[in-house]
Design an enzyme around this catalytic site. Structure first.
Site, PDB file in Angstrom:
ATOM      1  CG  HIS A   1      -1.699  -1.358   1.256  1.00  0.00           C
ATOM      2  ND1 HIS A   1      -2.643  -1.775   0.352  1.00  0.00           N
ATOM      3  CD2 HIS A   1      -1.552  -2.388   2.144  1.00  0.00           C
ATOM      4  CE1 HIS A   1      -3.065  -2.982   0.669  1.00  0.00           C
ATOM      5  NE2 HIS A   1      -2.417  -3.385   1.746  1.00  0.00           N
TER       6      HIS A   1
ATOM      7  CD  GLU B   1      -1.747  -3.608   5.158  1.00  0.00           C
ATOM      8  OE1 GLU B   1      -1.215  -4.587   4.601  1.00  0.00           O
ATOM      9  OE2 GLU B   1      -2.956  -3.314   4.996  1.00  0.00           O
TER      10      GLU B   1
ATOM     11  CG  HIS C   1       0.743  -6.819   2.428  1.00  0.00           C
ATOM     12  ND1 HIS C   1      -0.086  -5.843   1.943  1.00  0.00           N
ATOM     13  CD2 HIS C   1       1.516  -7.216   1.378  1.00  0.00           C
ATOM     14  CE1 HIS C   1       0.165  -5.658   0.654  1.00  0.00           C
ATOM     15  NE2 HIS C   1       1.135  -6.480   0.291  1.00  0.00           N
TER      16      HIS C   1
ATOM     17  CD  GLU D   1      -1.372 -10.016   4.687  1.00  0.00           C
ATOM     18  OE1 GLU D   1      -1.266  -9.118   5.552  1.00  0.00           O
ATOM     19  OE2 GLU D   1      -1.903  -9.840   3.578  1.00  0.00           O
TER      20      GLU D   1
END
Length: 300
Positions: free
Chosen positions: A89, A126, A182, A264
């Site tokens: 992101h 995030e 992430h 993650e």
């Protein structure tokens, strides 16, 4: 990441990670969720990221900035190796919703260029987490001589890049390993990290078949070393306790031609995981574990 996970790596059993930890101990030195059952032995001090390093030579996917230039000492055990780090992101995505909602081709479907990512309930984004871990990881890998390239460095570019461009950056760098960082946005009580591996996709412009085996090896080593360094357990809601999941719906994996995985690191929506993710000392452990997994992979 908030996308649903589609394919679990059922062939691996929950005890697999223990074997990886033993391997890491004796063998040497790279969507969304997690917990720290037992902290690592040492607790490094929080690290402050250096100023972004950028190159004026190449525009990002959105044409609104530059992608960071590769850096590295050129000496050390990883001299000659190239690692691409993809911080998931971008903090600017929320200001560019029209741009990031544009669909791009990922081979077997079309998906949004990017998303805003998730955040803790207290508002820690995030995108901030992923960039911080990326900076720490870059420092660790450069110390071993690797040439490191980030797909973006905060405000450069100011949004994105799109998921297809993130894959393209790793491909054009001829990366020996690439990793996308992430943190998940699952339900409270869902905890544990997981590493996402590319499935065998052969459709449109995507053909992951040549990288599936190498990416699996990379992912296993990252998972084992991440567990050891952080004490965090594999996800309790995906991956059947293995900490590994295979997906065929992520453009950053589908379009990659170099070994690549996603990690993650924890679930930002779980209060216990959020306490870890917002800790600078824990993020240093996370970067250390990822680094050791990548180093193990590159050493073969």
């Amino acid at each position: 990441m908030r996308r649903p996970l589609t394919v679990a790596l059922a062939a691996l059993v929950p005890g697999a990670l223990l074997g990886w930890i033993v391997y890491a101990a004796v063998g040497g030195p790279d969507g969304s969720a997690t917990a720290a059952a037992s902290p690592a032995a040492s607790s490094p001090s929080p690290w402050s990221a250096p100023p972004p390093s950028t190159s004026a030579g190449k525009d990002g996917a959105n044409g609104k900035g530059t992608t960071p230039a590769p850096t590295g000492s050129g000496t050390g055990p990883l001299a000659g190796k190239v690692v691409v780090i993809d911080p998931g992101h971008n903090t600017g995505n929320a200001r560019h919703t029209a741009e990031i909602n544009r669909k791009v081709d990922i081979g077997n479907s079309r998906k949004e260029c990017d998303t805003t990512g998730t955040s803790t309930n207290a508002g820690y984004a995030e995108a901030r987490f992923t960039l911080d871990v990326a900076h720490r990881l870059r420092t660790l890998l450069e110390a071993q001589g690797a040439t490191v390239k980030l797909t973006h460095d905060g405000d450069s570019p100011s949004w994105g890049p799109c998921i297809d461009e993130r894959a393209h950056i790793g491909n054009t760098a001829h990366a020996d390993a690439a990793i996308s960082i992430h943190a998940d946005g699952a339900a409270q009580g869902d905890r544990g990290f997981h590493v996402i591996l590319p499935g065998a996709v052969h459709a449109g412009g995507a053909d992951t078949r040549p990288i599936v085996a190498a990416s699996k090896s990379l992912g296993e080593r990252v998972a084992g070393n991440f567990l050891r360094a952080t004490g965090e357990q594999p996800s309790n809601y995906v991956g059947d306790g293995t900490g590994l999941v295979t997906r065929e719906d992520l453009g950053g994996l589908n379009l990659s031609t170099v070994p690549k995985v996603f990690i993650e690191c924890g679930n930002m929506r779980d209060s216990k995981d959020a306490a870890l993710l917002t800790s600078g000392a824990w993020r240093q452990k996370a970067a250390q574990g990822i680094s050791e997994g990548i180093v193990s992979f590159l050493h073969g």
